[in-house]
Motif scaffolding. Structure first.
Motif, short mmCIF file in Angstrom:
data_model
loop_
_atom_site.label_atom_id
_atom_site.label_comp_id
_atom_site.label_asym_id
_atom_site.label_seq_id
_atom_site.Cartn_x
_atom_site.Cartn_y
_atom_site.Cartn_z
N PRO A 107 -94.96 -23.20 -59.75
CA PRO A 107 -94.09 -24.34 -59.46
C PRO A 107 -94.43 -24.88 -58.07
O PRO A 107 -94.64 -24.11 -57.13
CB PRO A 107 -92.69 -23.72 -59.48
N VAL A 108 -94.49 -26.18 -57.95
CA VAL A 108 -94.81 -26.81 -56.67
C VAL A 108 -93.81 -27.93 -56.41
O VAL A 108 -93.53 -28.73 -57.29
CB VAL A 108 -96.25 -27.37 -56.67
N LYS A 109 -93.31 -27.96 -55.20
CA LYS A 109 -92.42 -29.04 -54.78
C LYS A 109 -93.17 -29.84 -53.72
O LYS A 109 -93.59 -29.30 -52.70
CB LYS A 109 -91.12 -28.48 -54.20
N LEU A 110 -93.35 -31.11 -54.00
CA LEU A 110 -94.00 -32.01 -53.06
C LEU A 110 -92.96 -32.95 -52.47
O LEU A 110 -92.14 -33.51 -53.19
CB LEU A 110 -95.08 -32.84 -53.75
N THR A 111 -93.00 -33.09 -51.17
CA THR A 111 -92.15 -34.06 -50.49
C THR A 111 -93.08 -35.08 -49.85
O THR A 111 -93.87 -34.74 -48.97
CB THR A 111 -91.26 -33.40 -49.41
N TYR A 112 -93.00 -36.30 -50.33
CA TYR A 112 -93.87 -37.38 -49.85
C TYR A 112 -93.07 -38.29 -48.95
O TYR A 112 -92.05 -38.86 -49.36
CB TYR A 112 -94.43 -38.15 -51.05
N LEU A 113 -93.53 -38.42 -47.69
CA LEU A 113 -92.81 -39.20 -46.70
C LEU A 113 -93.73 -40.29 -46.15
O LEU A 113 -94.48 -40.07 -45.18
CB LEU A 113 -92.32 -38.29 -45.57
N PRO A 114 -93.70 -41.47 -46.78
CA PRO A 114 -94.57 -42.55 -46.31
C PRO A 114 -94.25 -42.95 -44.87
O PRO A 114 -93.09 -43.07 -44.50
CB PRO A 114 -94.29 -43.71 -47.28
N GLY A 115 -95.32 -43.11 -44.08
CA GLY A 115 -95.16 -43.56 -42.71
C GLY A 115 -94.59 -42.55 -41.74
O GLY A 115 -94.30 -42.89 -40.59
N LYS A 116 -94.43 -41.29 -42.14
CA LYS A 116 -93.77 -40.30 -41.28
C LYS A 116 -94.73 -39.37 -40.54
O LYS A 116 -94.29 -38.49 -39.80
CB LYS A 116 -92.80 -39.44 -42.12
N LEU A 117 -96.04 -39.56 -40.69
CA LEU A 117 -97.00 -38.68 -40.02
C LEU A 117 -96.83 -38.71 -38.51
O LEU A 117 -96.91 -37.67 -37.84
CB LEU A 117 -98.43 -39.04 -40.42
N ALA A 118 -96.56 -39.86 -37.94
CA ALA A 118 -96.41 -39.98 -36.48
C ALA A 118 -95.24 -39.15 -35.97
O ALA A 118 -95.27 -38.67 -34.83
CB ALA A 118 -96.23 -41.44 -36.09
N GLU A 119 -94.23 -38.93 -36.78
CA GLU A 119 -93.09 -38.11 -36.36
C GLU A 119 -93.48 -36.65 -36.22
O GLU A 119 -92.83 -35.90 -35.51
CB GLU A 119 -91.92 -38.27 -37.33
N ARG A 120 -94.54 -36.24 -36.91
CA ARG A 120 -95.00 -34.85 -36.83
C ARG A 120 -96.09 -34.69 -35.78
O ARG A 120 -96.15 -33.68 -35.10
CB ARG A 120 -95.53 -34.40 -38.19
N THR A 121 -96.96 -35.68 -35.65
CA THR A 121 -98.10 -35.53 -34.75
C THR A 121 -97.97 -36.36 -33.48
O THR A 121 -98.64 -36.07 -32.51
CB THR A 121 -99.40 -35.97 -35.45
N SER A 122 -97.19 -37.38 -33.52
CA SER A 122 -96.98 -38.35 -32.43
C SER A 122 -98.26 -39.06 -32.00
O SER A 122 -98.24 -39.82 -31.05
CB SER A 122 -96.31 -37.69 -31.22
N LYS A 123 -99.36 -38.84 -32.69
CA LYS A 123 -100.60 -39.52 -32.33
C LYS A 123 -101.15 -40.38 -33.47
O LYS A 123 -101.78 -41.39 -33.22
CB LYS A 123 -101.65 -38.50 -31.92
N MET A 124 -100.94 -39.94 -34.69
CA MET A 124 -101.53 -40.66 -35.84
C MET A 124 -100.44 -41.33 -36.65
O MET A 124 -99.37 -40.77 -36.85
CB MET A 124 -102.29 -39.68 -36.74
N LYS A 125 -100.77 -42.50 -37.16
CA LYS A 125 -99.88 -43.17 -38.09
C LYS A 125 -100.38 -42.90 -39.49
O LYS A 125 -101.58 -42.81 -39.73
CB LYS A 125 -99.85 -44.67 -37.81
N GLY A 126 -99.46 -42.76 -40.42
CA GLY A 126 -99.83 -42.51 -41.81
C GLY A 126 -98.72 -41.81 -42.55
O GLY A 126 -97.57 -41.77 -42.10
N ASP A 127 -99.07 -41.26 -43.70
CA ASP A 127 -98.10 -40.62 -44.58
C ASP A 127 -98.13 -39.11 -44.38
O ASP A 127 -99.14 -38.52 -44.00
CB ASP A 127 -98.41 -40.94 -46.03
#
Length: 170
Positions: A107-127
Motif C-alpha cells: 500500500p502506498v499513500k502519495l501526497t502531491y503538493l503542487p508549488g510547495k517545494l519551496a516551503e521544504r527547500t526554500s531555494k527551489m520552486k516546484g512541486d
C-alpha cells in the motif's frame, strides 16, 4: 526508510539514509504511476555499531557485493483519492535485496503538493511529492542471514517508508 525486526536478544531497529530514485506521478491518472527507489546498502544503520557491521556483513546484506537495495514499480493495481491532496495506491513492484528479486505488493499513500517545494527547500520552486508506505517482507525471501530459523531473529522485517521528493520548475 526505517526497518524493524525482532530477535530474542534485542530488537533491531534502524534507518536507511542513502535514498534516491524517481517517481512519476500524475494526479489526474494515479494508476499510471511509475518509479524506482534505490537505497545505498551501506546507508542502513542502527545505533548499535556491532549490529550495523553485522547487517553489512556477508550473511546478512553483503553490502560489499550488493551496494544497492531497489524497488521498481511495475504497476498500480488500485488507486483512489484520499484526503485532500492524497492518493492511496496498491503498488506491485520488484524488490531486489542481496541480489534476490521478489515481486511484492504494498500500500502506498502519495501526497502531491503542487508549488510547495519551496516551503521544504526554500531555494527551489516546484512541486512536492510525499511517498509513504508500511509493509512487511520476509528475511528468508532475500537470503538474509539464511541459517536463522526464525527462533533467534524474526523472519518478518517491517519497512516504514516516508520519502519527500520534489520536481523543480523550469
Amino acid at each position: 526508510i526505517a526497518f524493524i525486526l525482532d530477535s530474542t536478544l534485542e530488537p533491531i531497529i534502524g534507518v536507511a539514509s542513502g535514498i534516491s530514485g524517481t517517481v512519476s506521478f500524475d494526479p489526474a491518472n494515479p494508476k499510471a504511476t511509475t518509479g524506482k527507489i534505490i537505497v545505498q546498502t551501506k546507508s542502513l544503520h542502527t545505533e548499535n555499531k556491532g549490529m550495523k557491521d553485522t547487517l553489512h556483513g556477508d550473511d546478512w546484506l553483503d553490502a560489499a557485493k550488493n551496494p544497492t537495495i531497489e524497488f521498481n514499480i511495475k504497476k498500480v493495481t488500485d488507486a483512489k483519492a484520499g484526503e485532500k491532496d492524497t492518493h492511496e495506491l496498491t503498488v506491485v513492484g520488484d524488490m531486489t535485496i542481496k541480489g534476490v528479486t521478489k515481486e511484492i505488493t504494498a500500500p502506498v499513500k502519495l501526497t502531491y503538493l503542487p508549488g510547495k517545494l519551496a516551503e521544504r527547500t526554500s531555494k527551489m520552486k516546484g512541486d512536492l511529492l510525499m511517498v509513504r508506505s508500511n509493509f512487511v517482507i520476509k528475511r528468508s525471501d532475500f537470503n538474509i542471514k539464511p541459517d536463522m530459523d526464525g527462533k533467534v531473529v524474526a523472519n518478518d522485517i517491517e519497512l516504514r517508508v516516508s520519502i519527500a521528493g520534489g520536481a523543480a520548475s523550469k
